[in-house]
Design a protein around this motif. Structure first.
Motif, short mmCIF file in Angstrom:
data_model
loop_
_atom_site.label_atom_id
_atom_site.label_comp_id
_atom_site.label_asym_id
_atom_site.label_seq_id
_atom_site.Cartn_x
_atom_site.Cartn_y
_atom_site.Cartn_z
N UNK A 1 0.88 -1.18 0.00
CA UNK A 1 0.00 0.00 0.00
C UNK A 1 0.91 1.22 0.00
N UNK A 2 0.71 2.11 -0.98
CA UNK A 2 1.68 3.19 -1.19
C UNK A 2 1.02 4.55 -1.16
N UNK B 1 -8.00 -5.58 -8.48
CA UNK B 1 -7.58 -6.96 -8.72
C UNK B 1 -6.83 -7.53 -7.52
N UNK B 2 -6.68 -8.86 -7.55
CA UNK B 2 -5.98 -9.55 -6.49
C UNK B 2 -4.58 -8.96 -6.29
N UNK B 3 -4.21 -8.73 -5.05
CA UNK B 3 -2.87 -8.24 -4.73
C UNK B 3 -2.74 -6.72 -4.75
N UNK C 1 -8.62 0.52 -6.37
CA UNK C 1 -7.17 0.46 -6.10
C UNK C 1 -6.45 -0.33 -7.18
N UNK C 2 -5.22 0.08 -7.44
CA UNK C 2 -4.36 -0.67 -8.37
C UNK C 2 -2.94 -0.65 -7.83
N UNK D 1 4.80 -5.86 -7.03
CA UNK D 1 4.85 -4.78 -6.03
C UNK D 1 6.25 -4.60 -5.44
N UNK D 2 7.19 -5.47 -5.85
CA UNK D 2 8.58 -5.30 -5.41
C UNK D 2 9.23 -4.15 -6.18
#
Ligand SMILES: Nc1ncnc2c1ncn2[C@@H]1O[C@H](COP(=O)(O)OP(=O)(O)OP(=O)(O)O)[C@@H](O)[C@H]1O
Ligand code: SF4
Ligand SMILES: [Mg+2]
Length: 339
Positions: A35-36, A53-55, A232-233, A283-284
């Motif tokens: 979460x950013x 979407x998932x994640x 959210x994305x 997300x890394x």
């Protein structure tokens, strides 16, 4: 308003206010940016739907609000309290007012305890007298449609998925919370039972005067229950606004793509529009600039260099996009209404 991208916050009247929330997980492969810097708020009595979407960070957001996940940075206000740094003792008290229900009801219930003990376990921890617990257990079981005389002594393994979710909801209600965070509460249930549980949450919302955060990847479900919606994305807010407005006239290309990816009610007609192509980046190491740019059909050079802030693009509708979509034509509006 503090920080960037907080233009959609509605000030002191919100029951829950999240400002520039960051949640990161250090892993052996690097730092997961779950979460950013997201911001949102929920007014008393309102239902906010969170979709993506998932994640994309939906559960992390819900868990961070309850301080069940680490808060790397940012602020969270619940009622009169700023809680992002509250210690565990203070959170135990606050969590009576902020309850969460989860996707898999069966695994969230202690298999060795009877329904009546599960429902009042929070009251037991708080030291409530036995007679009060018994009365509350009967009352909340009745409210969720489970006859207390029939279900009080039953163990979770004897319950169907829908009944187990009713017990989980009763357990949340036993503490008379002000805020209920529902994390995919119907995803694991049969379609016929899903509608019953959604109706139940709607009824209980009025009966118990609840404010609700409703997390789901199913756009139809979120549209049904939500006053406001936040899309959210990859750990970011794309769009926030009145749910009817956002669904009928999305202003962010990702919202548009999500709506287009929903199968039409007539399966022979396929999807509402072109499918969302490509995978969600890691997300890394999320993309520079706009995180959606690697999949966005409208991306331009600026999207790679400059991160778009959340800003008001139409009255009451906010999006993080350099090139927000124009309102759709009446023809397309009627198409999304079929979803
Ligand atoms: N404890 C953890 N350690 C490392 N990474 C994590 C951890 N928890 C979540 N993540 C990662 O953080 C990101 C956000 O996860 P989250 O569970 O919030 O997504 P979600 O939107 O709820 O997805 P879903 O729809 O599948 O439930 C994902 O990339 C996930 O893999
Ligand atoms: S900022 Fe650019 S890449 Fe991002 S959604 Fe808008 S148009 Fe697409
Ligand atoms: Mg989740």
């Amino acid at each position: 308003m503090a920080g960037s991208g907080t233009a959609h916050l509605r000030g002191d009247q919100a029951l829950l206010s999240v400002e520039d929330l960051v949640v990161e997980y250090p892993t052996s492969a690097g730092t997961v940016q779950a979460v950013s810097k997201i911001s949102f708020d929920v007014l008393p009595g309102e239902t906010l739907g969170i979709v993506g979407e998932s994640g994309c960070g939906k559960s992390t957001t819900g868990r961070a609000v309850l301080r069940l996940d680490r808060v790397t940075a940012g602020r969270i206000r619940f009622g009169d309290d700023w809680i992002e740094k509250a210690d565990e003792k203070a959170m135990r008290v606050l969590r009576r007012d902020m309850q969460m229900i989860f996707q898999d009801p069966v695994s969230s219930l202690n298999p060795r305890r009877s329904v009546k003990d599960i429902v009042v376990e929070g009251m037991s921890v708080a030291g409530a007298p036995k007679a009060d617990r018994a009365a509350t257990s009967a009352q909340v079981l009745d409210s969720v449609g489970l006859a207390p005389e029939r279900y009080s002594d039953v163990l979770p393994r004897a319950l169907s998925g829908g009944q187990a979710q009713r017990v989980a909801i009763a357990r949340a209600l036993a503490l008379s919370p002000r805020l209920l965070i529902c994390d995919e509460p119907v995803s694991a249930l049969d379609v016929s039972v899903q509608a019953q549980i959604l109706n139940l949450i709607e009824e209980l919302k009025a009966e118990f005067d609840l404010t609700v955060v409703f997390i789901a990847h199913d756009l139809g479900v979120v549209r049904t229950v939500s006053d406001k919606v936040m899309v959210m994305y990859l750990g970011k807010v794309c769009e926030f606004g009145d749910s009817v407005q956002v669904y009928d006239n999305p202003s962010h290309p990702y919202t548009r793509a999500l709506l287009d990816s929903v199968p039409l009610t007539d399966p022979d007609k396929g999807f509402a529009g072109p499918a969302l192509e490509g995978d969600v980046p890691s997300p890394l190491s999320p993309p520079s600039g706009c995180r959606f740019r690697t999949r966005c059909p409208n991306a331009q050079d600026r999207c790679a260099t400059t991160e778009p802030e959340v800003r008001e693009v139409r009255p009451g509708q906010y999006a993080a996009c350099h090139f927000p979509l124009l309102p759709v034509s009446d023809a397309t509006t009627s198409l999304t209404k079929q979803l």
